[in-house]
Design an enzyme around this catalytic site. Structure first.
Site, PDB file in Angstrom:
ATOM      1  N   GLU A 308      91.604  -1.938 -37.482  1.00  0.00           N
ATOM      2  CA  GLU A 308      91.181  -2.733 -36.320  1.00  0.00           C
ATOM      3  C   GLU A 308      91.424  -4.225 -36.545  1.00  0.00           C
ATOM      4  OE1 GLU A 308      87.120  -1.368 -35.556  1.00  0.00           O
ATOM      5  OE2 GLU A 308      87.928   0.274 -34.363  1.00  0.00           O
ATOM      6  N   ASP A 387      85.576   8.413 -33.758  1.00  0.00           N
ATOM      7  CA  ASP A 387      84.682   7.265 -33.902  1.00  0.00           C
ATOM      8  C   ASP A 387      83.338   7.545 -33.236  1.00  0.00           C
ATOM      9  OD1 ASP A 387      83.699   4.778 -34.428  1.00  0.00           O
ATOM     10  OD2 ASP A 387      84.917   3.721 -32.950  1.00  0.00           O
ATOM     11  N   GLU A 415      75.884   3.462 -30.610  1.00  0.00           N
ATOM     12  CA  GLU A 415      76.999   2.761 -29.967  1.00  0.00           C
ATOM     13  C   GLU A 415      77.574   3.514 -28.760  1.00  0.00           C
ATOM     14  OE1 GLU A 415      80.147   1.838 -32.666  1.00  0.00           O
ATOM     15  OE2 GLU A 415      81.538   1.316 -31.061  1.00  0.00           O
TER      16      GLU A 415
HETATM   17  C1  GCV Z   1      82.333  -2.731 -37.090  1.00  0.00           C
HETATM   18  C2  GCV Z   1      84.124   1.077 -33.967  1.00  0.00           C
HETATM   19  C3  GCV Z   1      83.238   0.032 -33.407  1.00  0.00           C
HETATM   20  C4  GCV Z   1      83.451  -1.309 -34.080  1.00  0.00           C
HETATM   21  C5  GCV Z   1      83.221  -1.114 -35.578  1.00  0.00           C
HETATM   22  C6  GCV Z   1      84.204  -0.055 -36.064  1.00  0.00           C
HETATM   23  C7  GCV Z   1      83.993   0.262 -37.527  1.00  0.00           C
HETATM   24  O1  GCV Z   1      85.443   0.845 -33.611  1.00  0.00           O
HETATM   25  O2  GCV Z   1      83.437  -0.069 -32.047  1.00  0.00           O
HETATM   26  O3  GCV Z   1      82.552  -2.221 -33.542  1.00  0.00           O
HETATM   27  O4  GCV Z   1      83.394  -2.310 -36.256  1.00  0.00           O
HETATM   28  O5  GCV Z   1      84.001   1.126 -35.348  1.00  0.00           O
HETATM   29  O6  GCV Z   1      83.333   1.234 -37.806  1.00  0.00           O
HETATM   30  O7  GCV Z   1      84.517  -0.448 -38.362  1.00  0.00           O
END
Ligand code: GCV
Length: 828
Positions: A308, A387, A415
Site C-alpha cells: 500500500e 483484508d 473497519e
Molecule cells: C494500516 C487495510 C486498511 C489500512 C491498513 C491496512 C493494513 O488496507 O484499510 O488502513 O493500514 O489494511 O493492514 O496495513
C-alpha cells in the site's frame, strides 16, 4: 445554618463520589468486580479472607496482589491484608519455584510454557491457602486475574486445581495510532498514547488499558501505526516512549513499535535503506541498542513493507527475508522479535486481466522465502487473503510455510464490520479461521495449530468505554481469551464477558449473549453473503454500502458482478488459480463448485444468478432473502434490548439502545442498496416481491416541496429511488397528506447526516410538532450516500386520513438537510 449547609455540601460531595465510583460508563470494561449480594454465592468464598502473601516484590507480582485485594474487596467487601510469608495466608502468590520453597505442601504440576500458571490449594499453617503459582511473573498475574474471574463468574473454587498454559507465547495488540493523535481505522476518538507529535502527558488511560490487556493474557502492544512514522524511533522520541513502557511494565505488557523501512534515510542521514548495506544494518543496530537502553523489556518491532505504498526491500531488488533479517538481527541480542507483515500486495493491479487476483498475493510473495527468515522473525498473516472482510477463507499462507514462525492477525477494530456502530461479535468469525483444517500433508492441521502468535488490531481510543460501543468490548475480551486458548468456544467467551460486564440476571445474560452470538451472521446477511466480501465503499471509508466501488480499480477486492453472473473465479481450471495455493485436499474442495461451502461460493467461483445453492435457492434469491433476513435480525436486536429496560443500568441501557436502533436503520440502508443494485444488474426480480416495492414509503422527491430541490444521489443505490431532496438555504418544507386508516403508526424519516454541518429538522402532524433533531453525528463522509443515510423514528403517532405530515429543515454550512423518504408504518 452554616453547619447545615456544610452537612449538605458534604452529602452532595459523597453522592458525587459514589456516583463516580458506580458510574456504569463502560470504562471498567469487564473488570467491574460487581459486589456479590447473594448470600449463598458469597458463602462459596468464605475461606478467601485474611491475608495475601506475595512471595516476591516484582512490579508484576505486586500488581497481581493489588488486583486481588481490589477485586475481593469490591466483590466480597473483604480487605485482605498483605504479608510476605505464606503462613496462614488465605492467598499465596509467587512463581512456581518461590511457592515450592515457601509451601512445600503445594503439589504444583509441571509448567513448561512461558506465562503458564497453576491455581490450586495447599495447606498453609492451620488452614487451606489458595495458591497462584506462575512459571514467571506474568503467569502469576494471569493466575490472579483467572482467580478473580472465577469469583466474578460465581464459580465454586472449592476444589481449585487448574493448570493453564497459553497456546502461543506472543499475544500482542497493534494500535494503528499516529503521532499526531489520530488513529487509522480507529472509531473511538483520538489516541490514548499520542497527541500533536508527542506522547501524552497523562498516561492514566494507557496504564488502565495495559491492565485490561493483562487480564486476558495479552503480553505485548505495538502502540503506533504500521503505516509508521520514522520519527517514532528517533533518538529524541525514545525517552517519551519509555514513559509508556513504564506504565505497561507492572502489567507485564511489553511495549513494541512499528517501523518505517526507509528510516535509515528518513532519520538516519544515510542515502540508502538497502537491507544488505552494512551502514543500514548498523543503523538498525544503533536504534535497537538505544531503545533497549531506555526500555530493557522492549518487545520488538512490527514492519509493513512494500505494501500500500510503503517502501520496502523491492526498492533495491531485495527480498522480504533480507528486509526482515536486517531488523531482526538488531533486536536479537536483546531477545526482541520482529513481526513482519504478510499483508503485501499490489494495489495497482490491472482489473481487466481476469487472471489477476489479490488473494494470491501473500503466497506468491512469501512461498519461496520459507526457511530464509531468522529465528526471531514472525510472519504476521491476516486471517483471510484479502483484508478483514465479513467472510473470507483462511489465508493459504498459513499452510504454505513450514519453516517460518507465523502469527495470525485478527482485527478487533471493526473497519469493514460496522465501525463499532453495528454490533458484530467477532470470535465466531475468528474461530472459523482458527479451526479451519488445512490438511497439510494430509494430516489434521487446523490454523490454530500452525501459529505461534496472535496479533489483534485493536485501536482503542479516548472514548470512555474504549471502543465507542459498549458491546464492542467483547471483541477485545474475546481476542485475549482466544489467543490464550483458541479452543475456548464463542458461547463460553460471550457468557464470561456478559456476566462480568452486565451481571448475573439470567434475563439479561440470555439477551446479551444471543445478540452477540448472532451478530456476525446478521451483519454478513445484510452486507455481503456467499463470500462476496463486504459490499462496502472500499476506496475510502469502508463503512456503508458502495457495491461498485470495488470494481474497475487496482485494489483487487473485485466481485465481478455483471449482467449474467457474480463471483471471482479463483479455480485452477478456469480462474486465477488461487485454489491451488491450498494443500491438495482443501484445494480440491474449493476447486469444485459442488463441494465449496455455500458461504464461500462467490469467493471461489463465478456463477450465474440462477445457480442453485445447496439450500435449493438460486444465488439471486438468496441474496435478496438474506438481506431482508439480516435487516430483520438487526431490528430484533434492538427489540430484544428494549426488553432489558430496568434490568440494567440506565447509562449503558440507553447508549447501547441508541446504537442498536441506529444499526437497525442502517441495516435497511444496506438491504435496499444491495438488493436494488443486484435486481438492476441481474434483471431478475425478487420472487417475494419486496425489492423495489415499499408500500409504506413516500419518496421525498414526490412530496409537496417548498424551497427544497430534488437531487440525484451517488452511488444511486444508496438512496431510495436514487434521488433525495436538499435545502439550499434558509428553511425548506416538504409535506404529504396521509390517506391510510386511522390508528397508531411509527413515522420514519430517512435523511443524510453528513460530517460537514449540523442541519436541523422538525416533523409535524398538522400543527402539532412531534419531533425535532439536529443531524450532528460524525459519519465518514461529507456527502449524502450509504455512509450518511440515517433513520429517525417517531413511535406510536396517532394518524387519520387527511393529516398533513410536514418536514421542516434548515441546512448548516455544507450539509444541506438532505431527505430521502418518509415511511409510515402501522404498529402491530
Ligand atoms: C494500516 C487495510 C486498511 C489500512 C491498513 C491496512 C493494513 O488496507 O484499510 O488502513 O493500514 O489494511 O493492514 O496495513
Amino acid at each position: 445554618m452554616q453547619r447545615m449547609s456544610r452537612i449538605c455540601s458534604l452529602a452532595v460531595a459523597l453522592l458525587l463520589v459514589a456516583s463516580a465510583v458506580w458510574a456504569e460508563d463502560g470504562a471498567a470494561g469487564w473488570l467491574r468486580y460487581e459486589r456479590i449480594a447473594d448470600a449463598a454465592v458469597r458463602q462459596r468464598y468464605d475461606f478467601v479472607a485474611g491475608s495475601i502473601a506475595a512471595l516476591d516484590s516484582s512490579a508484576v507480582v505486586s500488581s497481581a496482589r493489588d488486583e486481588l485485594i481490589r477485586g475481593i474487596r469490591s466483590m466480597l467487601d473483604r480487605t485482605l491484608t498483605t504479608t510476605t510469608t505464606p503462613a496462614d495466608g488465605a492467598i499465596v502468590l509467587g512463581t512456581v519455584d518461590e511457592v515450592r520453597r515457601a509451601l512445600p505442601a503445594a503439589v504444583i504440576p509441571a509448567l513448561d510454557k512461558r506465562n503458564g500458571y497453576w491455581l490450586g490449594t495447599a495447606s498453609s499453617g492451620k488452614r487451606r491457602a489458595i495458591v497462584v503459582a506462575g512459571l514467571d511473573a506474568n503467569g502469576v498475574l494471569y493466575g490472579a486475574f483467572a482467580l478473580l474471574r472465577h469469583v466474578a463468574l460465581h464459580d465454586s473454587i472449592d476444589s481449585l486445581n487448574e493448570r493453564q498454559q497459553p497456546a502461543a507465547p506472543l499475544r500482542w495488540t497493534n494500535e494503528w495510532n499516529n503521532l499526531d493523535g489520530s488513529i487509522e481505522r480507529g472509531y473511538a476518538g483520538p489516541s490514548i498514547f499520542f497527541e500533536a507529535g508527542h506522547v501524552v502527558t497523562d498516561l492514566a488511560r494507557a496504564r488502565e488499558y495495559a491492565r485490561l490487556l493483562a487480564s486476558v493474557g495479552v503480553n505485548g502492544c505495538a502502540v503506533n501505526n504500521v503505516n509508521a512514522d520514522a520519527r517514532a524511533i528517533a533518538p529524541d522520541f525514545i525517552p517519551q516512549l519509555a514513559r509508556i513502557a513504564d506504565v505497561f511494565r507492572p502489567w507485564g505488557v511489553s511495549l513494541a513499535l512499528s517501523i518505517d523501512f526507509s528510516s535509515p534515510m528518513k532519520i538516519g542521514g544515510l542515502d540508502t535503506f538497502d537491507p544488505l548495506d552494512a551502514r543500514v544494518a548498523a543503523f538498525w543496530k544503533a536504534r535497537a541498542d538505544d531503545i533497549y537502553r531506555a526500555i530493557p523489556d522492549f518487545g520488538g518491532f512490527v514492519l509493513k513493507a512494500d505494501s500500500e505504498g510503503r517502501l520496502g526491500p523491492s526498492a533495491y531488488g531485495r527480498t522480504h527475508a533480507d528486509a526482515a533479517n536486517v531488523v531482526a538481527r538488531a533486536v536479537a541480542p536483546h531477545r526482541g522479535v520482529l513481526f513482519y507483515r504478510g499483508f503485501v500486495y499490489d494495489h495497482l493491479m490491472d482489473w481487466r486481466n481476469p487472471k489477476n487476483d489479490r488473494a494470491r498475493a501473500a503466497v506468491d510473495n512469501f512461498k519461496d522465502l520459507d526457511g530464509k527468515f531468522d529465528a526471531n522473525v514472525i510472519l504476521q498473516i491476516k486471517n483471510g487473503p484479502i483484508d478483514f472482510q465479513v467472510r473470507e477463507p483462511a489465508s493459504p499462507l498459513f499452510a504454505t510455510l513450514e519453516h517460518t514462525t507465523e502469527a495470525i492477525e485478527l482485527q478487533i477494530t471493526q473497519e469493514y464490520l460496522g465501525q463499532q456502530r453495528h454490533v458484530v461479535f467477532l470470535p465466531p468469525m475468528w474461530k472459523e479461521t482458527l479451526d479451519f483444517d488445512m490438511q497439510r500433508g494430509n494430516q489434521p492441521a487446523p490454523v490454530k495449530s500452525l501459529v505461534s502468535g496472535y496479533v489483534g488490531v485493536s485501536n482503542v481510543g479516548r472514548a470512555v468505554n474504549w471502543f465507542g460501543h459498549d458491546l464492542a468490548m467483547a471483541n477485545l475480551y474475546g481476542f485475549g481469551r482466544l489467543a490464550w486458548n483458541p479452543d475456548n468456544t464463542s458461547a463460553q467467551i460471550a457468557r464470561e464477558w456478559t456476566a462480568q460486564t452486565f451481571g448475573h440476571d439470567p434475563r439479561v445474560d440470555e439477551v446479551v449473549d444471543d445478540i452477540l452470538l448472532n451478530s456476525w451472521r446478521a451483519y454478513e446477511r445484510y452486507t455481503g453473503n456467499l463470500g462476496i466480501g463486504t459490499l462496502t465503499d472500499i476506496i475510502r471509508a469502508h463503512y456503508g454500502p458502495g457495491i461498485e466501488s470495488s470494481e474497475r480499480n487496482g485494489w483487487g477486492q473485485w466481485h465481478r458482478a455483471d449482467g449474467r453472473g457474480v463471483g471471482m473465479d479463483r479455480t485452477s481450471a478456469t480462474g486465477t488459480g488461487f485454489t491451488a495455493q491450498y494443500p491438495p485436499k482443501v484445494a480440491a474442495m474449493f476447486e469444485s463448485l459442488e463441494r465449496t461451502p455455500d458461504e464461500l461460493l462467490l469467493f471461489m467461483h463465478h456463477v450465474p444468478y440462477t445457480h442453485v445453492l445447496k439450500s435449493g435457492d438460486t444465488v439471486i434469491q438468496h441474496i435478496y432473502d438474506e438481506h431482508y433476513r439480516g435487516a430483520e435480525d438487526a431490528a430484533g436486536f434492538a427489540e430484544r434490548w428494549r426488553g432489558l429496560d430496568g434490568l440494567i443500568d440506565r447509562e449503558r441501557y440507553s447508549s447501547v439502545l441508541a446504537k442498536l436502533e441506529y444499526q437497525a436503520g442502517h441495516a435497511i440502508v444496506w438491504r435496499d442498496a444491495v438488493t436494488n443494485w443486484f435486481r438492476w444488474i441481474s434483471g431478475i426480480p425478487d420472487a417475494r416481491g419486496r425489492v423495489g416495492r415499499y408500500p409504506n414509503r413516500v419518496e421525498a422527491e414526490s412530496m409537496r416541496l417548498d424551497r427544497f430541490a430534488v437531487e440525484a444521489i451517488t452511488p444511486w443505490e444508496t438512496a431510495s429511488g436514487a434521488q433525495a431532496i436538499r435545502c439550499p438555504s434558509g428553511t425548506c418544507t416538504a409535506t404529504t397528506t396521509f390517506s391510510g386508516a386511522p390508528g397508531a403508526y411509527d413515522i420514519v424519516v430517512q435523511y443524510f447526516d453528513e460530517n460537514d454541518g449540523a442541519s436541523k429538522f422538525t416533523l409535524s402532524v398538522g400543527t402539532r410538532q412531534i419531533d425535532t433533531w439536529v443531524a450532528n453525528d460524525i459519519f465518514p463522509s461529507r456527502e449524502p450516500n450509504g455512509h450518511t443515510s440515517t433513520r429517525r423514528v417517531v413511535r406510536n403517532v396517532q394518524l387519520k386520513a387527511g393529516d398533513v405530515l410536514k418536514i421542516e429543515a434548515s441546512p448548516d454550512r455544507e450539509e444541506f438537510a438532505v431527505v430521502d423518504y418518509v415511511e409510515i408504518v402501522s404498529r402491530p
